[in-house]
Design a protein around this motif. Structure first.
Motif, PDB file in Angstrom:
ATOM      1  N   PRO A  36     -17.721   9.457  74.283  1.00  0.00           N
ATOM      2  CA  PRO A  36     -17.241   9.785  75.692  1.00  0.00           C
ATOM      3  C   PRO A  36     -16.692   8.516  76.439  1.00  0.00           C
ATOM      4  O   PRO A  36     -16.278   8.410  77.435  1.00  0.00           O
ATOM      5  CB  PRO A  36     -18.588  10.228  76.551  1.00  0.00           C
ATOM      6  CG  PRO A  36     -19.674   9.663  75.512  1.00  0.00           C
ATOM      7  CD  PRO A  36     -19.224   9.466  74.091  1.00  0.00           C
ATOM      8  N   TYR A  37     -16.912   7.384  75.849  1.00  0.00           N
ATOM      9  CA  TYR A  37     -16.399   6.092  76.551  1.00  0.00           C
ATOM     10  C   TYR A  37     -15.159   5.504  75.828  1.00  0.00           C
ATOM     11  O   TYR A  37     -14.537   4.353  76.148  1.00  0.00           O
ATOM     12  CB  TYR A  37     -17.467   4.932  76.559  1.00  0.00           C
ATOM     13  CG  TYR A  37     -18.828   5.434  77.173  1.00  0.00           C
ATOM     14  CD1 TYR A  37     -18.843   6.083  78.247  1.00  0.00           C
ATOM     15  CD2 TYR A  37     -19.899   5.410  76.664  1.00  0.00           C
ATOM     16  CE1 TYR A  37     -19.874   6.568  79.088  1.00  0.00           C
ATOM     17  CE2 TYR A  37     -21.010   5.672  76.943  1.00  0.00           C
ATOM     18  CZ  TYR A  37     -21.025   6.216  78.376  1.00  0.00           C
ATOM     19  OH  TYR A  37     -22.184   6.656  78.820  1.00  0.00           O
ATOM     20  N   ALA A  38     -14.616   6.305  74.757  1.00  0.00           N
ATOM     21  CA  ALA A  38     -13.331   5.574  73.856  1.00  0.00           C
ATOM     22  C   ALA A  38     -12.158   5.420  74.848  1.00  0.00           C
ATOM     23  O   ALA A  38     -11.967   6.249  75.852  1.00  0.00           O
ATOM     24  CB  ALA A  38     -13.170   6.753  72.937  1.00  0.00           C
ATOM     25  N   ILE A  39     -11.488   4.542  74.648  1.00  0.00           N
ATOM     26  CA  ILE A  39     -10.441   4.229  75.274  1.00  0.00           C
ATOM     27  C   ILE A  39      -9.350   3.852  74.353  1.00  0.00           C
ATOM     28  O   ILE A  39      -9.336   2.987  73.269  1.00  0.00           O
ATOM     29  CB  ILE A  39     -10.588   2.841  76.232  1.00  0.00           C
ATOM     30  CG1 ILE A  39     -11.646   3.075  77.265  1.00  0.00           C
ATOM     31  CG2 ILE A  39      -9.332   2.466  77.003  1.00  0.00           C
ATOM     32  CD1 ILE A  39     -12.003   1.774  78.113  1.00  0.00           C
ATOM     33  N   ALA A  40      -8.079   4.494  74.430  1.00  0.00           N
ATOM     34  CA  ALA A  40      -6.884   4.274  73.683  1.00  0.00           C
ATOM     35  C   ALA A  40      -5.784   3.770  74.584  1.00  0.00           C
ATOM     36  O   ALA A  40      -5.412   4.180  75.698  1.00  0.00           O
ATOM     37  CB  ALA A  40      -6.486   5.597  73.008  1.00  0.00           C
ATOM     38  N   VAL A  41      -4.958   2.704  74.036  1.00  0.00           N
ATOM     39  CA  VAL A  41      -4.090   2.141  75.093  1.00  0.00           C
ATOM     40  C   VAL A  41      -2.776   2.473  74.330  1.00  0.00           C
ATOM     41  O   VAL A  41      -2.571   2.079  73.206  1.00  0.00           O
ATOM     42  CB  VAL A  41      -4.300   0.746  75.059  1.00  0.00           C
ATOM     43  CG1 VAL A  41      -3.216   0.271  75.815  1.00  0.00           C
ATOM     44  CG2 VAL A  41      -5.578   0.382  75.773  1.00  0.00           C
ATOM     45  N   VAL A  42      -1.617   2.908  74.855  1.00  0.00           N
ATOM     46  CA  VAL A  42      -0.437   3.167  74.208  1.00  0.00           C
ATOM     47  C   VAL A  42       0.275   1.862  73.973  1.00  0.00           C
ATOM     48  O   VAL A  42       0.182   1.062  74.536  1.00  0.00           O
ATOM     49  CB  VAL A  42       0.271   3.893  75.395  1.00  0.00           C
ATOM     50  CG1 VAL A  42       1.921   4.126  74.765  1.00  0.00           C
ATOM     51  CG2 VAL A  42      -0.083   5.294  75.684  1.00  0.00           C
ATOM     52  N   GLU A  64      -5.703  -0.742  83.976  1.00  0.00           N
ATOM     53  CA  GLU A  64      -4.982  -0.269  85.495  1.00  0.00           C
ATOM     54  C   GLU A  64      -4.250  -1.461  85.930  1.00  0.00           C
ATOM     55  O   GLU A  64      -2.941  -1.317  86.340  1.00  0.00           O
ATOM     56  CB  GLU A  64      -5.769   0.378  86.163  1.00  0.00           C
ATOM     57  CG  GLU A  64      -5.208   1.289  87.392  1.00  0.00           C
ATOM     58  CD  GLU A  64      -4.348   2.618  86.734  1.00  0.00           C
ATOM     59  OE1 GLU A  64      -3.261   2.722  87.413  1.00  0.00           O
ATOM     60  OE2 GLU A  64      -4.536   2.906  85.772  1.00  0.00           O
ATOM     61  N   LYS A  65      -4.850  -2.489  86.420  1.00  0.00           N
ATOM     62  CA  LYS A  65      -4.222  -3.942  86.892  1.00  0.00           C
ATOM     63  C   LYS A  65      -3.266  -4.098  86.232  1.00  0.00           C
ATOM     64  O   LYS A  65      -2.122  -4.841  86.596  1.00  0.00           O
ATOM     65  CB  LYS A  65      -5.191  -5.036  87.121  1.00  0.00           C
ATOM     66  CG  LYS A  65      -6.348  -4.450  88.079  1.00  0.00           C
ATOM     67  CD  LYS A  65      -7.360  -5.795  88.537  1.00  0.00           C
ATOM     68  CE  LYS A  65      -8.595  -5.293  89.570  1.00  0.00           C
ATOM     69  NZ  LYS A  65      -9.219  -6.511  89.496  1.00  0.00           N
ATOM     70  N   ASP A  66      -3.300  -4.376  84.826  1.00  0.00           N
ATOM     71  CA  ASP A  66      -2.182  -4.656  83.820  1.00  0.00           C
ATOM     72  C   ASP A  66      -0.981  -3.998  83.574  1.00  0.00           C
ATOM     73  O   ASP A  66      -0.029  -4.121  82.795  1.00  0.00           O
ATOM     74  CB  ASP A  66      -2.989  -5.360  82.396  1.00  0.00           C
ATOM     75  CG  ASP A  66      -4.014  -6.495  82.588  1.00  0.00           C
ATOM     76  OD1 ASP A  66      -3.697  -7.079  83.762  1.00  0.00           O
ATOM     77  OD2 ASP A  66      -4.621  -6.746  81.924  1.00  0.00           O
ATOM     78  N   GLY A  67      -1.156  -2.592  84.034  1.00  0.00           N
ATOM     79  CA  GLY A  67      -0.188  -1.788  83.976  1.00  0.00           C
ATOM     80  C   GLY A  67      -0.016  -0.909  82.574  1.00  0.00           C
ATOM     81  O   GLY A  67       1.027  -0.434  82.452  1.00  0.00           O
ATOM     82  N   PHE A  68      -1.277  -1.013  81.844  1.00  0.00           N
ATOM     83  CA  PHE A  68      -1.248  -0.283  80.835  1.00  0.00           C
ATOM     84  C   PHE A  68      -1.130   1.364  80.769  1.00  0.00           C
ATOM     85  O   PHE A  68      -1.764   1.892  81.760  1.00  0.00           O
ATOM     86  CB  PHE A  68      -2.166  -0.588  79.517  1.00  0.00           C
ATOM     87  CG  PHE A  68      -2.017  -2.240  79.134  1.00  0.00           C
ATOM     88  CD1 PHE A  68      -1.186  -2.244  78.072  1.00  0.00           C
ATOM     89  CD2 PHE A  68      -2.534  -3.320  79.628  1.00  0.00           C
ATOM     90  CE1 PHE A  68      -1.018  -3.512  77.505  1.00  0.00           C
ATOM     91  CE2 PHE A  68      -2.496  -4.381  79.196  1.00  0.00           C
ATOM     92  CZ  PHE A  68      -1.535  -4.355  78.164  1.00  0.00           C
ATOM     93  N   ASN A  69      -0.615   2.128  79.807  1.00  0.00           N
ATOM     94  CA  ASN A  69      -0.867   3.547  79.818  1.00  0.00           C
ATOM     95  C   ASN A  69      -1.919   3.798  78.865  1.00  0.00           C
ATOM     96  O   ASN A  69      -1.705   3.110  77.884  1.00  0.00           O
ATOM     97  CB  ASN A  69       0.498   4.044  79.410  1.00  0.00           C
ATOM     98  CG  ASN A  69       0.506   5.506  79.315  1.00  0.00           C
ATOM     99  OD1 ASN A  69      -0.499   6.381  79.498  1.00  0.00           O
ATOM    100  ND2 ASN A  69       1.455   6.135  78.811  1.00  0.00           N
TER     101      ASN A  69
END
Length: 73
Positions: A36-42, A64-69
């Motif tokens: 439930p805590y998984a994070i994927a960054v484009v 979010e601060k760094d502007g990632f999707n």
């Protein structure tokens, strides 16, 4: 933390209306391995995966601060 199948199936049955729960389970297994805590960054090859909600919030806030999707959970 990995969601056990016994906890996952009732959630899937309650949340879905037109998609079979087994298809949703396979989708969740593929996308986050039931973490439930998984994070994927484009565009990123890897990201440090959080083990708890506080770490997840901290990582997501920085992304979010760094502007990632990114996507969560």
């Amino acid at each position: 933390m990995i969601l056990e199948l016994s906890a996952l199936i009732p959630l899937l049955n309650a949340c879905q209306t037109q998609v079979d729960a087994s298809i949703l389970k396979r989708l969740i297994d593929n996308e986050s391995s039931r973490n439930p805590y998984a994070i994927a960054v484009v565009g990123a090859t890897s990201v440090n995966q959080p083990n708890n909600i506080d770490d997840a919030i901290q990582i997501a806030t920085q992304l979010e601060k760094d502007g990632f999707n990114y996507s969560l959970g």
